[in-house]
Write an enzyme that holds these catalytic residues in place. Structure first.
Site, PDB file in Angstrom:
ATOM      1  CB  VAL A 206      35.609  29.504  52.221  1.00 11.46           C
ATOM      2  CG1 VAL A 206      35.033  28.198  52.756  1.00 11.46           C
ATOM      3  CG2 VAL A 206      37.128  29.454  52.146  1.00 11.46           C
ATOM      4  CB  CYS A 207      30.829  27.839  49.352  1.00 13.49           C
ATOM      5  SG  CYS A 207      29.047  27.564  49.545  1.00 13.49           S
ATOM      6  CB  VAL A 208      28.779  30.592  54.090  1.00 10.67           C
ATOM      7  CG1 VAL A 208      27.542  30.837  53.232  1.00 10.67           C
ATOM      8  CG2 VAL A 208      28.400  30.479  55.545  1.00 10.67           C
TER       9      VAL A 208
ATOM     10  CB  ALA B 244      32.472  26.539  54.953  1.00 12.35           C
TER      11      ALA B 244
END
Lengths: 119, 123, 97, 97, 123, 119
Positions: A77-79, A82
């Site tokens: 998941v792309c920080v 997110a």
């Protein structure tokens, strides 16, 4: 063959997450390796452990998690995306990990194909 | 593949800015890809050409104006910005209205360029 | 009726469908990615508008897209306050999503 | 190149833009809301396709929409396994989002 | 307003099913609105007419088939289903291919009907 | 005048949430009453308290919350849409409440206007 998958939309709102999961499953069954599934934009919402869909509907988050559990697929998941959308360690479903966009670029470099699913 | 692999990454931008986040979050991937020393191209076609229009001012909508980032791309050695001529013309835009230097390509040349890439990411 | 369109006509069919159903005395407000329609380069998309349709554009959205003050002749710029006034002035609102 | 389109051509411009950039020897896969293109009633949207473009449609998406087995002549139905085969057979993939 | 108020609610459906959730979640609002004893109409135009195509089978996509709900609407006294003729024709569809009885209207009549509503909700 | 607002998309991904908020603010300043803001579809994602946007960007969730705090605006999240998407009491931001679709219908009945913002 190493195939990377990019998911740009959240669960339920668009079919992208469904199509991407069906594609990954078929790729694994055909003997390919899903090098990574990268969740970007609203795609990060696929990773919340708080979803509770109606009993007669599919559970999109759990389906993703099972790809990790049964086949070791790396679910990233792309920080940055997110944080904008309220996906953090506290509500992250098992099987997913939060990391940077470099993981997507690495997929582009290492995988033989990148397949994007979005709106 | 070794760490020294250089692939041709093309970022295809077909959507207007602000109405959706794709233009902004696409730029974030572009910058990271350049940091990985890859061969980066940006293609602007269809409504994507609107991303480059000069004079964007987001004060009244209360959103972040990310258009200065296009000007900063050069500092990251990202210099391949391609704009499709047909898309500009269909929208009554000229190269002078764009906020950054670009190469204007015909649709046919854009198609050929796309077909030469290793990785095509569309946002 | 106040019709609201928020998508570019070169990307989606929302404006075309709206214009096919709007009537004289109605108003149309162009917001978000539909504001390109309000400029000289995009105005052709309004050719199918019914007679007597008043067309407005949300100026904050024009400004964000580098088109502040560039609304074509015959299209009135309004800010959010003007948006609210349009909603109050027309008996109903329909968003063309 | 495998081109993937997932939107209806009566709603968005994605298919038109894809066809304007596809080349002979490429493949096009219609999925999700783009599968309507693969039926007799929607096939006109493919008129602009370049010669030598192989067109496929994802049959699970056709079935979901009540169009199972209704792919028009010249368009091949594939399932998810066939989708994977197309990805493997073509050197690159481009999604027209 | 008193609890006995009855307003004309129209639900405008312009999007194909399954590609996005709007068709399904729109139906949920329709059912609740009927439960509030309001005057409910459903309009299907543009790609929204695809929502009513017979024979939907979602087994292979693994999604929920919600099309039987359209047939159930009658049981909730929701009987005003309007389909735009021009939209059907542009898609090569006929009334016989639809899974439920509807009233087919011209675009002009649909426009007039929309203009008579109190509340128009588009999904 | 009583105006109800329906928000169908989540924060950041589409401008809808921004436009809806700007509209509400202007309506209140003009002396109108925002009868309710109802969050449906991905709109429920406007209600997560876990968002942390970049410092130089707007905080969409907090902006909504301030409409409730400063003007008492009723911010209602559809329970069915929220469960599908992982918005529950545990991550609900202050100022929002979770309820049923009946609240949207009630808005349609009680408000003089309903304005929808979506994709």
């Amino acid at each position: 063959m190493k195939i990377a998958v990019l998911v740009n939309e959240g669960p339920y709102q668009h079919q992208s997450a469904d199509t991407a999961w069906n594609f990954c499953k078929a790729a694994i069954e055909a003997g390919h390796e899903i090098q990574r599934v990268f969740f970007y934009h609203d795609g990060v919402n696929n990773a919340t452990k708080l979803t509770e869909p109606p009993q007669d509907d599919r559970h999109i988050v759990n389906r993703w998690a099972s790809l990790n559990k049964e086949h070791g697929v790396d679910l990233v998941v792309c920080v940055a995306a997110a944080m904008r959308r309220g996906i953090v360690e506290a509500n992250l479903a098992e099987g997913f990990r939060i990391s940077g966009l470099g993981q997507l670029v690495e997929s582009g470099i290492q995988a033989d194909r990148v397949v994007t699913f979005g709106d | 593949m070794s760490e020294g692999t250089v692939k041709k990454f093309m970022f295809v931008n077909r959507k207007a800015p602000y109405g959706s986040v794709y233009a902004l979050e696409s730029l974030e991937v572009v910058l990271i890809t350049a940091a990985f020393d890859q061969d980066v191209s940006l293609a602007f076609l269809d409504d994507g050409v609107y991303q480059l229009v000069k004079g964007q001012d987001t004060k009244a909508v209360g959103m972040k104006n990310f258009s200065p980032t296009y000007r900063a791309l050069e500092g990251y050695d990202i210099e391949k910005l391609y704009v499709e001529r047909e898309s500009l013309e269909a929208r009554g835009l000229t190269e002078e209205q764009l906020l950054v230097d670009v190469q204007v390509l015909s649709q046919a040349d854009m198609a050929s360029l796309m077909a030469e890439q290793d990785v095509v990411l569309s946002f | 009726m106040l019709h609201i369109v928020n998508k570019s006509p070169t990307e989606r069919n929302a404006l075309a469908s709206c214009l096919a159903h709007a009537k004289a005395g109605h108003a149309l407000l162009l917001i978000e990615d539909a504001v390109y329609v309000a400029t000289a380069g995009g105005k052709a998309a309004l050719a199918a508008a019914p007679a007597g349709l008043a067309v407005y554009v949300l100026s904050p959205d024009l400004q964000a897209r580098g088109l502040g003050g560039k609304a074509a002749e015959g299209i009135k710029e309004v800010d959010y306050k003007g948006f609210v006034e349009l909603v109050a002035a027309q008996p109903r609102v329909q968003s063309w999503l």
